[in-house]
Design an enzyme around this catalytic site. Structure first.
Site, PDB file in Angstrom:
ATOM      1  N   GLY A  12       4.783  -9.876   5.255  1.00  0.00           N
ATOM      2  CA  GLY A  12       5.081 -10.179   3.868  1.00  0.00           C
ATOM      3  C   GLY A  12       6.560  -9.989   3.592  1.00  0.00           C
ATOM      4  O   GLY A  12       7.372  -9.828   4.516  1.00  0.00           O
ATOM      5  N   LYS A 179       6.559   6.581  -7.119  1.00  0.00           N
ATOM      6  CA  LYS A 179       6.523   5.141  -6.838  1.00  0.00           C
ATOM      7  C   LYS A 179       5.268   4.511  -7.429  1.00  0.00           C
ATOM      8  O   LYS A 179       5.311   3.394  -7.964  1.00  0.00           O
ATOM      9  CB  LYS A 179       6.567   4.916  -5.323  1.00  0.00           C
ATOM     10  CG  LYS A 179       6.435   3.447  -4.894  1.00  0.00           C
ATOM     11  CD  LYS A 179       7.631   2.624  -5.299  1.00  0.00           C
ATOM     12  CE  LYS A 179       7.447   1.140  -4.977  1.00  0.00           C
ATOM     13  NZ  LYS A 179       7.218   0.876  -3.555  1.00  0.00           N
ATOM     14  N   ASN A 183       4.931   1.247  -9.909  1.00  0.00           N
ATOM     15  CA  ASN A 183       4.071   0.098  -9.611  1.00  0.00           C
ATOM     16  C   ASN A 183       3.020  -0.121 -10.689  1.00  0.00           C
ATOM     17  O   ASN A 183       2.699  -1.271 -11.037  1.00  0.00           O
ATOM     18  CB  ASN A 183       3.368   0.288  -8.271  1.00  0.00           C
ATOM     19  CG  ASN A 183       4.295   0.210  -7.074  1.00  0.00           C
ATOM     20  OD1 ASN A 183       4.072   0.881  -6.071  1.00  0.00           O
ATOM     21  ND2 ASN A 183       5.337  -0.596  -7.169  1.00  0.00           N
ATOM     22  N   ASN A 197      10.629  -8.931 -13.299  1.00  0.00           N
ATOM     23  CA  ASN A 197      10.726  -7.525 -13.715  1.00  0.00           C
ATOM     24  C   ASN A 197      11.579  -7.332 -14.957  1.00  0.00           C
ATOM     25  O   ASN A 197      11.255  -6.538 -15.849  1.00  0.00           O
ATOM     26  CB  ASN A 197      11.300  -6.677 -12.573  1.00  0.00           C
ATOM     27  CG  ASN A 197      10.348  -6.555 -11.393  1.00  0.00           C
ATOM     28  OD1 ASN A 197       9.296  -7.191 -11.350  1.00  0.00           O
ATOM     29  ND2 ASN A 197      10.725  -5.746 -10.418  1.00  0.00           N
TER      30      ASN A 197
END
Length: 292
Positions: A12, A179, A183, A197
């Site tokens: 990815g 984190k 997320n 974002n």
């Protein structure tokens, strides 16, 4: 750590970014990249300064000295099983959320390092190819049992020399929660509203960010997880600003019709809410609004 090639498992955006940057560093050794369809021999990367680079990766029959697991959280264990690695092979986990990290740390026979990274990258929508390094960030490395500090420091030094700023830390569990909070806000809201974002810093989405941060703050306080120095909303807002032009991984998944990491990111927070009997209507709404 023993010498030998490094294998990046998962092709990815983040996996390609790490493979390309490591391959470009003269002292990183041989870098291999493996995706769902097998070995990936070439990566096209637009660096954070806007320049395009092509990196050729050479497969190796040698056993990897380190495997960087860059798959989705729900694919990590199956990818490792299919890779047929030696049991003692060290792992570096890049997954979002806080579910597969404790499980693999308990069950994998070799050393397991966990990473919390703010590097931002996305794959260009088809038919275009290549990965865009949307924003340079920082990667913290450590293991949940605190047993592999020297290995974490060595890996962090190699990543830093490759242009991916990194450092070893003794509180990786706390960094993973930090984190996860980012997320839970950025990934879910950008996927829900189909925006980059940076749109989260503008009204009306800024109010949704604040509401989710308030819910996360009460959950973390109940679980005795220390906030970042800037506070939960300050931390999330700083990441939004630094990655304003990025397409979150969850937005990329939704647009491509792929499975998302909803459960890896939101389920740990909802479990905390259940444990401490706290109401988190915003987080629950995000969970139900996000495809699984």
């Amino acid at each position: 750590m023993t010498s030998g090639p490094w294998l990046v498992l998962g092709a990815g955006a983040l996996g390609q970014l790490f493979a390309a940057r490591l391959a470009a560093a003269s002292d990183s050794g041989q870098i291999m990249l493996r995706g769902r369809q097998g070995a990936v021999n070439q990566v096209h990367l637009q660096t954070a300064d806007g320049n395009w680079q092509t990196r050729t990766l050479t497969p190796s029959a040698a056993a990897p000295a380190l495997v960087i697991v860059a798959t989705k959280a729900f694919d990590a264990e199956q990818a490792l099983a299919q890779a047929r690695l030696a049991p003692a092979t060290p792992l570096l986990l890049l997954q979002n959320g806080f579910s597969v990290q404790p499980r693999l740390s308990r069950e994998w026979p070799g050393p397991v390092l966990c990473a919390a990274t703010t590097e931002a990258a996305y794959r260009r929508p088809l038919p275009a190819t290549g990965v865009v390094h949307a924003a340079a960030g920082h990667t913290w490395l450590g293991d949940l049992a605190g047993e592999h500090r020297a290995m974490a420091a060595a890996v962090a030094a190699t990543l830093t020399r490759a242009g991916l700023a990194a450092s070893a830390c003794d509180d990786i569990d706390e960094k993973l929660w930090h984190k996860l909070a980012v997320n839970a806000v950025i990934n879910t809201l950008t996927a829900r509203h189909r925006v980059l974002n940076g749109a989260l810093a503008e009204p009306p989405l800024r109010a949704e960010v604040a509401a989710l941060c308030a819910e996360i703050a009460q959950l973390m306080a109940a679980a005795q997880i220390a906030p970042p120095a800037a506070g939960w909303q300050g931390w999330v807002s700083a990441v939004i600003e630094a990655t304003a032009g990025n397409r979150s991984s969850m937005l990329q998944d939704v647009l491509a019709g792929r499975r998302t990491e909803r459960d890896a990111i939101l389920a740990p927070l909802l479990a905390l809410a259940d444990t401490h009997a706290l109401a988190v209507p915003g987080l629950r709404a995000c969970y139900h609004a996000t495809p699984g």
